[in-house]
Design an enzyme around this catalytic site. Structure first.
Site, PDB file in Angstrom:
ATOM      1  N   GLY A  44       0.777  -1.240   0.000  1.00 52.16           N
ATOM      2  CA  GLY A  44       0.000   0.000   0.000  1.00 52.16           C
ATOM      3  C   GLY A  44       0.801   1.279   0.000  1.00 52.16           C
ATOM      4  O   GLY A  44       0.347   2.298  -0.501  1.00 52.16           O
ATOM      5  N   ASP A 100       0.662   4.106   4.170  1.00 54.37           N
ATOM      6  CA  ASP A 100      -0.487   4.652   3.463  1.00 54.37           C
ATOM      7  C   ASP A 100      -1.581   5.021   4.459  1.00 54.37           C
ATOM      8  O   ASP A 100      -2.195   6.062   4.360  1.00 54.37           O
ATOM      9  CB  ASP A 100      -1.004   3.684   2.405  1.00 54.37           C
ATOM     10  CG  ASP A 100      -1.235   2.266   2.936  1.00 54.37           C
ATOM     11  OD1 ASP A 100      -0.873   1.967   4.094  1.00 54.37           O
ATOM     12  OD2 ASP A 100      -1.776   1.434   2.182  1.00 54.37           O
ATOM     13  N   ASP A 103      -4.607   2.390  10.851  1.00 58.49           N
ATOM     14  CA  ASP A 103      -5.984   2.080  11.207  1.00 58.49           C
ATOM     15  C   ASP A 103      -6.029   1.505  12.620  1.00 58.49           C
ATOM     16  O   ASP A 103      -6.053   2.243  13.590  1.00 58.49           O
ATOM     17  CB  ASP A 103      -6.561   1.119  10.161  1.00 58.49           C
ATOM     18  CG  ASP A 103      -8.063   0.892  10.293  1.00 58.49           C
ATOM     19  OD1 ASP A 103      -8.684   1.414  11.239  1.00 58.49           O
ATOM     20  OD2 ASP A 103      -8.622   0.169   9.443  1.00 58.49           O
ATOM     21  N   LYS A 131      -6.650   6.923  10.683  1.00 55.73           N
ATOM     22  CA  LYS A 131      -8.038   6.600  11.014  1.00 55.73           C
ATOM     23  C   LYS A 131      -8.106   6.232  12.500  1.00 55.73           C
ATOM     24  O   LYS A 131      -8.178   5.064  12.865  1.00 55.73           O
ATOM     25  CB  LYS A 131      -8.550   5.447  10.150  1.00 55.73           C
ATOM     26  CG  LYS A 131     -10.052   5.270  10.241  1.00 55.73           C
ATOM     27  CD  LYS A 131     -10.600   3.981   9.637  1.00 55.73           C
ATOM     28  CE  LYS A 131     -10.235   3.692   8.226  1.00 55.73           C
ATOM     29  NZ  LYS A 131     -10.937   2.479   7.709  1.00 55.73           N
ATOM     30  N   PHE A 152     -14.381   2.387   4.803  1.00 54.96           N
ATOM     31  CA  PHE A 152     -13.426   1.523   4.111  1.00 54.96           C
ATOM     32  C   PHE A 152     -12.940   2.236   2.859  1.00 54.96           C
ATOM     33  O   PHE A 152     -13.713   2.504   1.945  1.00 54.96           O
ATOM     34  CB  PHE A 152     -14.033   0.170   3.764  1.00 54.96           C
ATOM     35  CG  PHE A 152     -13.006  -0.772   3.222  1.00 54.96           C
ATOM     36  CD1 PHE A 152     -12.050  -1.322   4.053  1.00 54.96           C
ATOM     37  CD2 PHE A 152     -12.963  -1.078   1.869  1.00 54.96           C
ATOM     38  CE1 PHE A 152     -11.067  -2.168   3.553  1.00 54.96           C
ATOM     39  CE2 PHE A 152     -11.991  -1.930   1.367  1.00 54.96           C
ATOM     40  CZ  PHE A 152     -11.046  -2.468   2.216  1.00 54.96           C
ATOM     41  N   ARG A 165      -5.783  -0.352  -6.059  1.00 50.94           N
ATOM     42  CA  ARG A 165      -4.570   0.360  -5.626  1.00 50.94           C
ATOM     43  C   ARG A 165      -4.175   1.464  -6.591  1.00 50.94           C
ATOM     44  O   ARG A 165      -3.536   2.433  -6.208  1.00 50.94           O
ATOM     45  CB  ARG A 165      -3.391  -0.617  -5.502  1.00 50.94           C
ATOM     46  CG  ARG A 165      -3.495  -1.605  -4.376  1.00 50.94           C
ATOM     47  CD  ARG A 165      -2.192  -2.408  -4.274  1.00 50.94           C
ATOM     48  NE  ARG A 165      -2.303  -3.587  -3.457  1.00 50.94           N
ATOM     49  CZ  ARG A 165      -2.212  -3.607  -2.126  1.00 50.94           C
ATOM     50  NH1 ARG A 165      -2.014  -2.490  -1.473  1.00 50.94           N
ATOM     51  NH2 ARG A 165      -2.316  -4.738  -1.468  1.00 50.94           N
TER      52      ARG A 165
END
Length: 180
Positions: A44, A100, A103, A131, A152, A165
């Site tokens: 990512g 990237d 979370d 996030k 998401f 991606r």
């Protein structure tokens, strides 16, 4: 074609470029004369790390690890797997992990602990997206591009089942795509 699966754009390409520019400038200031290793966690990070390092006006070494805790779903499994380790010694080196997205925090915290155990002088995280509503562990990245809501997201390196991606922005995936 891919955009038909996107509910909305959260971070435009222009905004991503500005994030990379601002973070690159700050990192250049903070790490001048330190010759850091900028470590990307595959896959990512690829678009963002490319933008970021071209905005850093310092000597740096680039490295990658292939690390995952998603394994194909839309939620972290909590099981951190390293399938490609860093081929550079981190002993007494300053490490900047370029992400990237942060979370749950599980993966990044695990990797930071591993690098510290291996003797890194310092380990910090720069992330395009944060996030915090998804956090399961207590972790706050030092360098944050932008904070996003609990949705998401895909694009600009972020995927769903290895797809999306290559979108030039970060968007929210339509729920009907992953609720099939």
């Amino acid at each position: 074609m891919l955009e038909k699966d996107v509910e909305k754009v959260l971070v435009s390409n222009a905004e991503i470029k500005q994030i990379a520019k601002e973070l690159g400038k700050q990192l250049s200031f903070d790490y001048k004369d330190k010759f850091p290793i900028v470590l990307g966690l595959l896959k990512g990070c690829v678009p963002f790390i490319g933008d970021l390092i071209t905005e850093m006006d310092i000597h740096l070494e680039l490295g990658f690890m292939d690390v995952s805790s998603y394994h194909g779903g839309i939620e972290s499994s909590g099981d951190v797997k390293i399938s490609k380790d860093l081929g550079i010694s981190v002993q007494d080196r300053h490490i900047i992990i370029a992400e990237d997205i942060v979370d749950t925090g599980r993966t990044i915290k695990t990797i930071m602990e591993l690098l510290t155990f291996r003797g890194a002088a310092s380990v910090e995280v720069v992330t395009m997206l944060d996030k915090p509503t998804g956090r399961i562990v207590d972790f706050h990245p030092k360098y944050v591009g932008t904070t996003i809501p609990s949705e998401f997201v895909i694009g600009y390196g972020l995927d769903y089942e290895q797809k999306y991606r290559n979108l030039p922005f970060v968007g929210v995936l339509k729920p009907e795509v992953y609720n099939k």
